[in-house]
Design a protein around this motif. Structure first.
Motif, PDB file in Angstrom:
ATOM      1  N   ASP A 146       0.835  -1.197   0.000  1.00  0.00           N
ATOM      2  CA  ASP A 146       0.000   0.000   0.000  1.00  0.00           C
ATOM      3  C   ASP A 146       0.870   1.247   0.000  1.00  0.00           C
ATOM      4  O   ASP A 146       0.456   2.295  -0.446  1.00  0.00           O
ATOM      5  CB  ASP A 146      -0.902   0.015   1.240  1.00  0.00           C
ATOM      6  N   MET A 147       2.067   1.069   0.566  1.00  0.00           N
ATOM      7  CA  MET A 147       2.956   2.220   0.618  1.00  0.00           C
ATOM      8  C   MET A 147       4.392   1.714   0.722  1.00  0.00           C
ATOM      9  O   MET A 147       4.656   0.733   1.410  1.00  0.00           O
ATOM     10  CB  MET A 147       2.621   3.067   1.829  1.00  0.00           C
ATOM     11  N   VAL A 148       5.284   2.390   0.021  1.00  0.00           N
ATOM     12  CA  VAL A 148       6.699   2.023   0.082  1.00  0.00           C
ATOM     13  C   VAL A 148       7.495   3.282   0.407  1.00  0.00           C
ATOM     14  O   VAL A 148       7.310   4.319  -0.234  1.00  0.00           O
ATOM     15  CB  VAL A 148       7.188   1.446  -1.265  1.00  0.00           C
ATOM     16  N   VAL A 149       8.343   3.180   1.419  1.00  0.00           N
ATOM     17  CA  VAL A 149       9.191   4.322   1.773  1.00  0.00           C
ATOM     18  C   VAL A 149      10.623   3.979   1.383  1.00  0.00           C
ATOM     19  O   VAL A 149      11.133   2.915   1.730  1.00  0.00           O
ATOM     20  CB  VAL A 149       9.108   4.622   3.285  1.00  0.00           C
ATOM     21  N   LEU A 150      11.236   4.885   0.632  1.00  0.00           N
ATOM     22  CA  LEU A 150      12.549   4.605   0.048  1.00  0.00           C
ATOM     23  C   LEU A 150      13.567   5.672   0.403  1.00  0.00           C
ATOM     24  O   LEU A 150      13.230   6.855   0.466  1.00  0.00           O
ATOM     25  CB  LEU A 150      12.429   4.611  -1.479  1.00  0.00           C
ATOM     26  N   PRO A 151      14.835   5.281   0.581  1.00  0.00           N
ATOM     27  CA  PRO A 151      15.883   6.270   0.812  1.00  0.00           C
ATOM     28  C   PRO A 151      16.487   6.759  -0.500  1.00  0.00           C
ATOM     29  O   PRO A 151      17.538   6.302  -0.917  1.00  0.00           O
ATOM     30  CB  PRO A 151      16.917   5.492   1.635  1.00  0.00           C
ATOM     31  N   GLY A 152      15.848   7.679  -1.167  1.00  0.00           N
ATOM     32  CA  GLY A 152      16.385   8.215  -2.426  1.00  0.00           C
ATOM     33  C   GLY A 152      17.601   9.072  -2.156  1.00  0.00           C
ATOM     34  O   GLY A 152      17.799   9.549  -1.038  1.00  0.00           O
ATOM     35  N   THR A 153      18.429   9.271  -3.176  1.00  0.00           N
ATOM     36  CA  THR A 153      19.628  10.096  -2.959  1.00  0.00           C
ATOM     37  C   THR A 153      19.253  11.549  -2.679  1.00  0.00           C
ATOM     38  O   THR A 153      20.012  12.286  -2.078  1.00  0.00           O
ATOM     39  CB  THR A 153      20.571  10.060  -4.178  1.00  0.00           C
ATOM     40  N   GLU A 154      18.094  11.959  -3.143  1.00  0.00           N
ATOM     41  CA  GLU A 154      17.673  13.341  -2.912  1.00  0.00           C
ATOM     42  C   GLU A 154      16.776  13.453  -1.682  1.00  0.00           C
ATOM     43  O   GLU A 154      16.142  14.472  -1.479  1.00  0.00           O
ATOM     44  CB  GLU A 154      16.909  13.858  -4.127  1.00  0.00           C
ATOM     45  N   GLY A 155      16.660  12.408  -0.931  1.00  0.00           N
ATOM     46  CA  GLY A 155      15.808  12.445   0.245  1.00  0.00           C
ATOM     47  C   GLY A 155      14.882  11.249   0.277  1.00  0.00           C
ATOM     48  O   GLY A 155      14.712  10.558  -0.717  1.00  0.00           O
ATOM     49  N   VAL A 156      14.297  11.035   1.437  1.00  0.00           N
ATOM     50  CA  VAL A 156      13.402   9.890   1.593  1.00  0.00           C
ATOM     51  C   VAL A 156      12.103  10.159   0.855  1.00  0.00           C
ATOM     52  O   VAL A 156      11.588  11.268   0.877  1.00  0.00           O
ATOM     53  CB  VAL A 156      13.134   9.638   3.087  1.00  0.00           C
ATOM     54  N   MET A 157      11.629   9.130   0.125  1.00  0.00           N
ATOM     55  CA  MET A 157      10.355   9.317  -0.554  1.00  0.00           C
ATOM     56  C   MET A 157       9.376   8.259  -0.075  1.00  0.00           C
ATOM     57  O   MET A 157       9.736   7.109   0.135  1.00  0.00           O
ATOM     58  CB  MET A 157      10.486   9.132  -2.068  1.00  0.00           C
ATOM     59  N   GLY A 158       8.151   8.671   0.050  1.00  0.00           N
ATOM     60  CA  GLY A 158       7.080   7.720   0.320  1.00  0.00           C
ATOM     61  C   GLY A 158       6.279   7.565  -0.953  1.00  0.00           C
ATOM     62  O   GLY A 158       5.860   8.545  -1.555  1.00  0.00           O
ATOM     63  N   ILE A 159       6.132   6.335  -1.396  1.00  0.00           N
ATOM     64  CA  ILE A 159       5.437   6.096  -2.654  1.00  0.00           C
ATOM     65  C   ILE A 159       4.079   5.471  -2.364  1.00  0.00           C
ATOM     66  O   ILE A 159       3.991   4.435  -1.700  1.00  0.00           O
ATOM     67  CB  ILE A 159       6.236   5.145  -3.559  1.00  0.00           C
ATOM     68  N   LEU A 160       3.052   6.098  -2.866  1.00  0.00           N
ATOM     69  CA  LEU A 160       1.712   5.530  -2.779  1.00  0.00           C
ATOM     70  C   LEU A 160       1.301   5.074  -4.171  1.00  0.00           C
ATOM     71  O   LEU A 160       1.904   5.495  -5.160  1.00  0.00           O
ATOM     72  CB  LEU A 160       0.740   6.587  -2.269  1.00  0.00           C
ATOM     73  N   PRO A 161       0.291   4.224  -4.268  1.00  0.00           N
ATOM     74  CA  PRO A 161      -0.159   3.817  -5.602  1.00  0.00           C
ATOM     75  C   PRO A 161      -0.527   5.026  -6.455  1.00  0.00           C
ATOM     76  O   PRO A 161      -0.918   6.063  -5.939  1.00  0.00           O
ATOM     77  CB  PRO A 161      -1.388   2.966  -5.296  1.00  0.00           C
TER      78      PRO A 161
END
Lengths: 300, 146
Positions: B20-35
């Protein structure tokens, strides 16, 4: 006819040989299994990476996406990465690979340089006085991505410097235990479309997302990171496949050798028994003759 | 509407399932991805990936990589990734100590400068794994069961 002792020695040495080939066969069999498992295990990553590149390639304005993807108008020099084994006793494995490469590039009008992976291939290239720019020998038996990524880096750097306009990868593709095929593919510039038709990375799911990616960090940086990584991945895959092929080829070669040895042992044993029987018969005749002579002497 | 989430590392597929949700450590900052997120291509930093589905959350460590976000899909190509539950604290600790030791040696030896980065990366990786395992690993899992 050879003396009985010589024959016995001969049989013993053949038996020893058979033992060695038998052992090598078993060892190779287990290596093949390990190597094919590794190929399987790295497949998801390769598939996904390929899918990603395809998505990128279907983006608008992709033609000049990255220098590693762009065909050069003139090909002035070629680099060939040839993957062979460090050790012999693998039947025609190495020579087949070399022949494939030689047939393709031996009479090329533009200068061809080589990178040898594996000692056997390196030795063959040196013997033919080919221009060898680097060799990677003694890769570990269970090779990991880290071990081969320098090969990818070298190739990408030299390509970007303009030393070479096309880079090819020659390796033995592992189809099955019984079939391994020397294969040459183009590594650089990376051809996103053509390789898809080869179906080497399986069927790629068609997506209906035509929307444009946003890149984080910039597109340039990201692709500069992604594309070389993918090149190394291809090399890694090729090395794994080549190792599986090497062990399969060695296994088949060793099995043949074992079969021949047992055939030879059978033949030698037959011969040996004949000689032995002959000797016994002669001895018996001697004894019988001696006894006869004795008894005749006693009668007189 | 959940999306599909896949985490693959170079040697295996680490996770594949719904999210339902994925939180990722992107190089430009943490992103939360929703559908239905708009397509993004991003490189990843060292850090944690959280995959939430219904009321469960799975946590993975990731040591760099790339993520492709599509409206119905998140694909993570990790250089190395691991489920926190799989991390063996004992082994992670020894790995970290080994890396620290090597780093000390490397600092004195100019010849090792090339290796320095490598070891430093190893140290960063193992520290990350260790911290993650301490926070979310088996111990807390056992607590939940108790």
């Amino acid at each position: 006819m050879a003396s009985i002792r010589e024959m016995r020695q001969r049989i013993r040495s053949v038996k020893n040989l058979a033992q060695v080939t038998k052992a090598l066969e078993t060892v190779s069999a287990s290596y093949v299994r390990k190597a094919t498992q590794k190929v399987q295990a790295s497949r998801p990553y390769a598939d996904k990476a390929w899918e990603l590149l395809l998505h990128l390639a279907s983006q608008p304005g992709h033609t000049n996406l990255h220098p590693l993807l762009a065909n050069r108008p003139e090909v002035n020099s070629i680099l060939v990465v040839m993957i062979t084994s460090d050790r012999g006793l693998a039947g025609a494995y190495n020579i087949n690979m070399f022949r494939e490469v030689y047939n393709r590039f031996g009479k090329s009008p533009v200068p061809v340089s080589y990178v040898a992976v594996g000692k056997k291939g390196r030795d063959m290239l040196i013997r033919r006085r080919m221009s060898l720019i680097a060799d990677f020998i003694h890769l570990p038996g269970s090779v990991s991505y880290i071990d081969v990524s320098p090969i990818g880096r070298l190739v990408v750097d030299d390509f970007l410097k303009g030393d070479f306009d096309e880079v090819y990868l020659g390796y033995t593709h592992f189809h099955s235990m019984a079939r391994q095929e020397p294969t040459i593919t183009r590594l650089l510039p990376l051809e996103v479309k053509a390789a898809q038709e080869n179906g080497r990375y399986g069927k790629v799911e068609e997506t209906n997302h035509r929307s444009v990616f946003s890149y984080e960090p910039g597109q340039e940086e990201l692709l500069s990171d992604l594309v070389p990584r993918f090149i190394s991945l291809q090399v890694y895959h090729a090395v794994l496949s080549a190792q599986a092929s090497e062990h399969a080829a060695r296994m088949v070669a060793m099995r043949n050798a074992s079969d021949n040895a047992s055939e030879l042992i059978k033949h030698l044993n037959l011969e040996y028994n004949k000689v032995r029987q002959n000797m016994i018969t002669n001895d018996m005749l001697d004894i019988a003759g001696g006894a006869e002579a004795l008894s005749q002497a006693a009668e007189e | 509407m959940p999306m599909r989430c896949e985490i693959v590392s170079q040697d295996r597929s680490v996770f594949s399932g719904e999210a339902d949700m994925v939180v990722l450590p992107g190089t430009e900052g943490v992103m939360g991805i929703l559908p239905r997120h708009s397509p993004v291509l991003s490189s990843l930093n060292y850090g944690l990936i959280r995959v939430r589905y219904k009321d469960t959350e799975q946590i993975f460590t990731v040591a760099g990589g790339v993520v492709e976000v599509l409206p119905d899909r998140v694909t993570i190509l990790a250089d190395a990734a691991e489920n926190v539950q799989e991390i063996d604290i004992q082994r992670a600790e020894t790995a970290r100590q080994r890396a620290e030791e090597l780093l000390r040696q490397a600092a004195d030896d100019p010849k090792m400068s090339e290796k320095f980065l490598e070891v430093e990366a190893a140290l960063r990786r193992s520290t990350l794994r260790l911290n993650a395992a301490r926070r979310f690993g088996r111990v807390s899992g056992r607590d939940k069961n108790d």
